[in-house]
Motif scaffolding. Structure first.
Motif, mmCIF file in Angstrom:
data_model
loop_
_atom_site.group_PDB
_atom_site.id
_atom_site.type_symbol
_atom_site.label_atom_id
_atom_site.label_comp_id
_atom_site.label_asym_id
_atom_site.label_seq_id
_atom_site.Cartn_x
_atom_site.Cartn_y
_atom_site.Cartn_z
ATOM 1 N N PHE A 132 0.856 -1.185 0.000
ATOM 2 C CA PHE A 132 0.000 0.000 0.000
ATOM 3 C C PHE A 132 0.890 1.233 0.000
ATOM 4 C CE2 PHE A 132 -2.121 3.523 2.057
ATOM 5 C CZ PHE A 132 -3.362 3.555 1.421
ATOM 6 N N GLU A 133 0.502 2.228 -0.755
ATOM 7 C CA GLU A 133 1.201 3.511 -0.781
ATOM 8 C C GLU A 133 0.157 4.596 -1.036
ATOM 9 O OE1 GLU A 133 2.360 6.226 -2.364
ATOM 10 O OE2 GLU A 133 4.180 6.568 -1.206
ATOM 11 N N GLY A 134 0.174 5.651 -0.222
ATOM 12 C CA GLY A 134 -0.846 6.675 -0.330
ATOM 13 C C GLY A 134 -0.911 7.342 -1.690
ATOM 14 N N ASN A 135 0.245 7.566 -2.315
ATOM 15 C CA ASN A 135 0.263 8.197 -3.634
ATOM 16 C C ASN A 135 -0.331 7.274 -4.698
ATOM 17 O OD1 ASN A 135 1.900 10.853 -3.302
ATOM 18 N ND2 ASN A 135 3.091 9.322 -2.188
ATOM 19 N N ALA A 136 0.020 5.991 -4.629
ATOM 20 C CA ALA A 136 -0.543 5.029 -5.578
ATOM 21 C C ALA A 136 -2.045 4.864 -5.348
ATOM 22 C CB ALA A 136 0.161 3.681 -5.446
ATOM 23 N N GLN A 137 -2.461 4.955 -4.086
ATOM 24 C CA GLN A 137 -3.888 4.846 -3.792
ATOM 25 C C GLN A 137 -4.647 6.053 -4.361
ATOM 26 O OE1 GLN A 137 -4.859 2.060 -2.422
ATOM 27 N NE2 GLN A 137 -7.047 2.465 -2.239
ATOM 28 N N VAL A 161 -3.833 15.736 -16.186
ATOM 29 C CA VAL A 161 -4.112 15.738 -14.747
ATOM 30 C C VAL A 161 -3.693 14.422 -14.110
ATOM 31 C CG1 VAL A 161 -5.954 15.815 -13.026
ATOM 32 C CG2 VAL A 161 -5.912 17.487 -14.884
ATOM 33 N N ARG A 162 -3.977 13.318 -14.785
ATOM 34 C CA ARG A 162 -3.530 12.035 -14.228
ATOM 35 C C ARG A 162 -2.006 12.009 -14.096
ATOM 36 N NH1 ARG A 162 -5.624 7.917 -18.195
ATOM 37 N NH2 ARG A 162 -6.257 9.707 -19.443
ATOM 38 N N ALA A 163 -1.298 12.497 -15.099
ATOM 39 C CA ALA A 163 0.165 12.528 -15.029
ATOM 40 C C ALA A 163 0.647 13.454 -13.917
ATOM 41 C CB ALA A 163 0.744 12.973 -16.373
ATOM 42 N N SER A 164 -0.081 14.524 -13.678
ATOM 43 C CA SER A 164 0.355 15.494 -12.668
ATOM 44 C C SER A 164 0.142 14.991 -11.247
ATOM 45 C CB SER A 164 -0.373 16.827 -12.863
ATOM 46 O OG SER A 164 -1.758 16.693 -12.610
ATOM 47 N N VAL A 165 -0.672 13.946 -11.071
ATOM 48 C CA VAL A 165 -0.843 13.335 -9.752
ATOM 49 C C VAL A 165 0.317 12.386 -9.436
ATOM 50 C CG1 VAL A 165 -2.371 11.838 -8.374
ATOM 51 C CG2 VAL A 165 -3.346 13.584 -9.865
ATOM 52 N N LEU A 166 1.080 12.017 -10.462
ATOM 53 C CA LEU A 166 2.159 11.033 -10.294
ATOM 54 C C LEU A 166 3.431 11.693 -9.753
ATOM 55 C CD1 LEU A 166 1.614 9.114 -13.661
ATOM 56 C CD2 LEU A 166 0.959 8.337 -11.366
ATOM 57 N N LYS A 167 3.509 11.804 -8.440
ATOM 58 C CA LYS A 167 4.746 12.309 -7.824
ATOM 59 C C LYS A 167 5.918 11.377 -8.116
ATOM 60 C CE LYS A 167 3.286 14.807 -3.651
ATOM 61 N NZ LYS A 167 3.507 14.879 -2.191
ATOM 62 N N TYR A 168 5.630 10.093 -8.100
ATOM 63 C CA TYR A 168 6.652 9.068 -8.304
ATOM 64 C C TYR A 168 6.154 8.158 -9.424
ATOM 65 C CZ TYR A 168 7.292 10.784 -3.545
ATOM 66 O OH TYR A 168 7.419 11.601 -2.445
ATOM 67 N N PRO A 169 6.424 8.502 -10.694
ATOM 68 C CA PRO A 169 5.775 7.816 -11.825
ATOM 69 C C PRO A 169 6.353 6.444 -12.137
ATOM 70 C CG PRO A 169 7.231 9.537 -12.636
ATOM 71 C CD PRO A 169 7.232 9.658 -11.129
ATOM 72 N N TRP A 170 6.289 5.583 -11.138
ATOM 73 C CA TRP A 170 6.734 4.194 -11.306
ATOM 74 C C TRP A 170 5.953 3.313 -10.332
ATOM 75 C CZ3 TRP A 170 10.270 8.115 -9.813
ATOM 76 C CH2 TRP A 170 10.540 8.199 -8.441
ATOM 77 N N THR A 171 5.974 1.995 -10.574
ATOM 78 C CA THR A 171 5.403 1.042 -9.634
ATOM 79 C C THR A 171 6.451 0.688 -8.586
ATOM 80 O OG1 THR A 171 6.089 -0.924 -10.868
ATOM 81 C CG2 THR A 171 3.973 0.077 -11.482
ATOM 82 N N ARG A 172 6.060 -0.127 -7.632
ATOM 83 C CA ARG A 172 6.990 -0.483 -6.568
ATOM 84 C C ARG A 172 8.178 -1.298 -7.084
ATOM 85 N NH1 ARG A 172 4.802 -1.604 -0.746
ATOM 86 N NH2 ARG A 172 6.715 -1.210 0.408
ATOM 87 N N LEU A 173 7.908 -2.200 -8.042
ATOM 88 C CA LEU A 173 8.926 -3.167 -8.431
ATOM 89 C C LEU A 173 9.188 -3.275 -9.930
ATOM 90 C CD1 LEU A 173 7.710 -6.021 -6.063
ATOM 91 C CD2 LEU A 173 10.008 -5.025 -5.976
ATOM 92 N N SER A 174 8.196 -3.052 -10.779
ATOM 93 C CA SER A 174 8.300 -3.566 -12.144
ATOM 94 C C SER A 174 8.344 -2.545 -13.273
ATOM 95 C CB SER A 174 7.114 -4.511 -12.405
ATOM 96 O OG SER A 174 5.890 -3.837 -12.184
ATOM 97 N N SER A 201 10.729 0.089 -4.300
ATOM 98 C CA SER A 201 10.855 1.512 -3.970
ATOM 99 C C SER A 201 10.060 1.879 -2.718
ATOM 100 C CB SER A 201 10.373 2.372 -5.139
ATOM 101 O OG SER A 201 11.206 2.217 -6.260
ATOM 102 N N ALA A 202 10.628 2.778 -1.928
ATOM 103 C CA ALA A 202 9.941 3.250 -0.730
ATOM 104 C C ALA A 202 8.700 4.049 -1.087
ATOM 105 C CB ALA A 202 10.890 4.099 0.116
ATOM 106 N N LYS A 203 8.779 4.829 -2.170
ATOM 107 C CA LYS A 203 7.657 5.644 -2.625
ATOM 108 C C LYS A 203 7.371 5.323 -4.089
ATOM 109 C CE LYS A 203 6.183 8.348 -0.227
ATOM 110 N NZ LYS A 203 5.155 8.212 0.834
ATOM 111 N N PHE A 204 6.093 5.264 -4.421
ATOM 112 C CA PHE A 204 5.702 5.009 -5.808
ATOM 113 C C PHE A 204 4.260 5.474 -5.974
ATOM 114 C CE2 PHE A 204 4.823 1.356 -3.222
ATOM 115 C CZ PHE A 204 3.602 0.855 -3.643
ATOM 116 N N SER A 205 3.849 5.734 -7.201
ATOM 117 C CA SER A 205 2.521 6.319 -7.425
ATOM 118 C C SER A 205 1.575 5.442 -8.227
ATOM 119 C CB SER A 205 2.662 7.681 -8.128
ATOM 120 O OG SER A 205 3.181 8.652 -7.249
ATOM 121 N N VAL A 206 1.985 4.209 -8.556
ATOM 122 C CA VAL A 206 1.146 3.361 -9.402
ATOM 123 C C VAL A 206 1.199 1.912 -8.918
ATOM 124 C CG1 VAL A 206 0.586 2.666 -11.765
ATOM 125 C CG2 VAL A 206 1.769 4.837 -11.366
ATOM 126 N N TYR A 207 0.020 1.298 -8.758
ATOM 127 C CA TYR A 207 -0.054 -0.150 -8.571
ATOM 128 C C TYR A 207 -0.058 -0.819 -9.948
ATOM 129 C CZ TYR A 207 -1.841 0.977 -3.847
ATOM 130 O OH TYR A 207 -2.012 1.455 -2.565
#
Length: 515
Positions: A132-137, A161-174, A201-207
């Motif tokens: 779980f990550e708040g940004n990805a949620q 707008v969707r892109a601008s919500v992505l502080k960390y534009p990657w998934t946790r692992l892949s 990654s400690a922080k990520f914005s996408v599941y």
């Protein structure tokens, strides 16, 4: 225009009040029940009973939106900056405002504490590699779980707008590949937690369930930005978030009397008066004396050198400590807050003057380091923010009484998740599940079955094993649904639901938004 492309391909619906696509997005976020819910979600401590004194996630988001819009207007008005941001993919004030309102939608009950608890449960109890990550949620809400949009899932926002919500534009692992955590140095947030190697990654914005939305949101920026870099609009929102956090949390805890002049002054003045001697201490000696005045601040200076050598400067750090001592300690904190008009005016002057100073320090970089975005604070303002955030962490977040409250909240969330999972697996009671939870299970089931048939390795859990069979995949979906459900509660709803599930509540009906 790719930036204005929606997932559904729709341009406008009859219910939209504006003809401007990005203003429509801003309106959709503001109308979302997930946004309204933020009024009952912890910023630092629970908003329950705090009245006008403490920020919650809703008031925080509104201030971030205000600051972000101001930054965007300044940059657009500067011809040189305007040309550069256009080259980098664009900057629109409605986009940054929409992103700012949406950026904290995914924060669960009890703020960052809730985020840590749900991540641990998602990974260790449910085997969800994403955790779980708040940004990805937040990204999952606007693209998938918010039912208030004009299509079946999500708010159907524009790509920009969707892109601008992505502080960390990657998934946790892949994704993307190669993954940003393998870079040297990795982008901010992309490295693995020191105490949890191998978890990603400690922080990520996408599941992994939102990979299609990630690809479509980032499509307008291909060839303009590296695939791991924030868009300009995301960076404006992120910078505004930092500024708001650094200032209004000091306001809050001055108001309630937590920040005491003597103790904060002792730490800052202790470092300034002994900075050379403290700088010569070995790390072990410094850590052993961390409770002595000045030692914790010296620890911050050293961490900044290790983490952000691209910008850290000892003279700028010293100037920041001096400015904060002068304008925060000797001015704001010198007179206890008593609720008077004069005290309110003092807080307002502090907040507005510091916000203006920090916003004036925003710059655009054509070629930033991997540790920063294209939008950055000038070195002196950057150091100011680090010292302000240090005061908040050292004198608020590390307090034993806050730790006592948070341990209770962590236990409550853990028990709540366990109780909901037991309800889901009780065949005799499945027909009486809360409708919202039932719908989330169906949604996650469809998502995970599709991933299992197309890219099963994306579902690999902590054991490294690919889930096999319908039951294993359904167990993952059930875990994601429980996490989605709990994360959508306010602080008060989480407490009320746990009281009901434990039999402590005498009410027949719980909060309607829970059921």
């Amino acid at each position: 225009m790719l930036r204005a492309l929606r997932r559904s391909g729709a341009v406008r619906t009859p219910s939209d009040l504006s003809a401007l696509p990005f203003r429509v997005d801003r309106d959709r976020v503001a109308a979302s029940p997930f946004f309204s819910r933020l009024g009952g979600v912890t910023q630092v401590v629970s908003p329950t009973g705090s009245g006008l004194l403490l920020h919650n996630r809703l008031t925080h988001s509104l201030k971030v939106a205000q600051i972000a819009r101001g930054i965007a207007e300044r940059l657009i008005a500067d011809p040189a900056a305007g040309r550069l941001v256009t080259k980098l993919g664009g900057l629109d004030v409605d986009v940054v405002e929409a992103a700012s309102l949406a950026h904290d939608l995914g924060h669960p009950p009890f703020g960052h504490l809730g985020e840590q608890v749900l991540d641990r449960l998602a990974r260790n109890r449910f085997g969800l590699a994403d955790g779980f990550e708040g940004n990805a949620q937040s990204f999952r809400i606007i693209t998938t779980t918010d039912p208030g949009g004009p299509v079946a899932t999500g708010l159907d926002l524009t790509a920009a707008v969707r892109a601008s919500v992505l502080k960390y534009p990657w998934t946790r692992l892949s994704r993307p590949q190669p993954h940003p955590r393998t870079m040297s140095p990795p982008p901010r947030g992309a490295s693995e937690p020191e105490d949890s190697p191998g978890t990603g990654s400690a922080k990520f914005s996408v599941y992994v369930t939102e990979l299609d939305d990630l690809a479509q949101a980032r499509a307008p920026f291909v060839g303009r930005l590296p695939n791991w870099q924030q868009t300009v609009e995301a960076a404006v929102m992120d910078t505004a978030d930092d500024i708001a956090y650094a200032i209004h949390d000091l306001d809050d805890f001055h108001r309630v009397g937590v920040l005491q002049h003597a103790t904060v002054w002792a730490e800052l003045h202790g470092w300034r008066s002994r900075s050379i001697a403290l700088g010569a201490l070995p790390d072990a000696d410094l850590a052993a004396r961390a409770r002595q005045p000045g030692h914790a601040l010296e620890g911050l200076r050293r961490r900044l050198h290790l983490r952000d050598s691209w910008i850290v400067d000892d003279d700028a750090f010293d100037a920041a400590v001096s400015r904060v001592e002068r304008e925060v300690v000797d001015s704001l904190l010198a007179v206890p807050f008593d609720g008077s008009t004069e005290a309110e005016q003092t807080v307002a002057r502090f907040s507005t003057s510091w916000t203006s100073r920090l916003v004036a320090g925003v710059r655009v970089l054509a070629e930033p380091t991997t540790r920063s975005a294209n939008i950055v604070l000038a070195p002196q303002q950057w150091h100011d923010v680090q010292v302000l955030k240090f005061i908040h962490r050292h004198f608020v977040l590390l307090r034993p009484d806050l730790a006592l409250q948070q341990r209770g909240q962590a236990r409550l969330l853990t028990t709540l998740v366990e109780a909901l999972e037991q309800w889901l697996t009780d065949r005799m009671e499945a027909a009486r599940l809360p409708r919202r939870l039932h719908d989330l299970v169906e949604l996650a089931g469809q998502e995970y079955q599709e991933l299992a048939s197309t890219e099963p390795r994306l579902l690999t859990g902590p054991t490294g094993e690919v889930p096999a069979g319908r039951d294993a995949v359904y167990a993952l979906a059930r875990g994601r649904a429980v996490v989605d459900f709990v994360a959508s509660l306010s602080d008060r709803q989480a407490v009320a639901l746990m009281d009901a599930l434990s039999g402590r509540s005498g009410q027949t009906w719980a909060d309607a938004l829970v059921l």
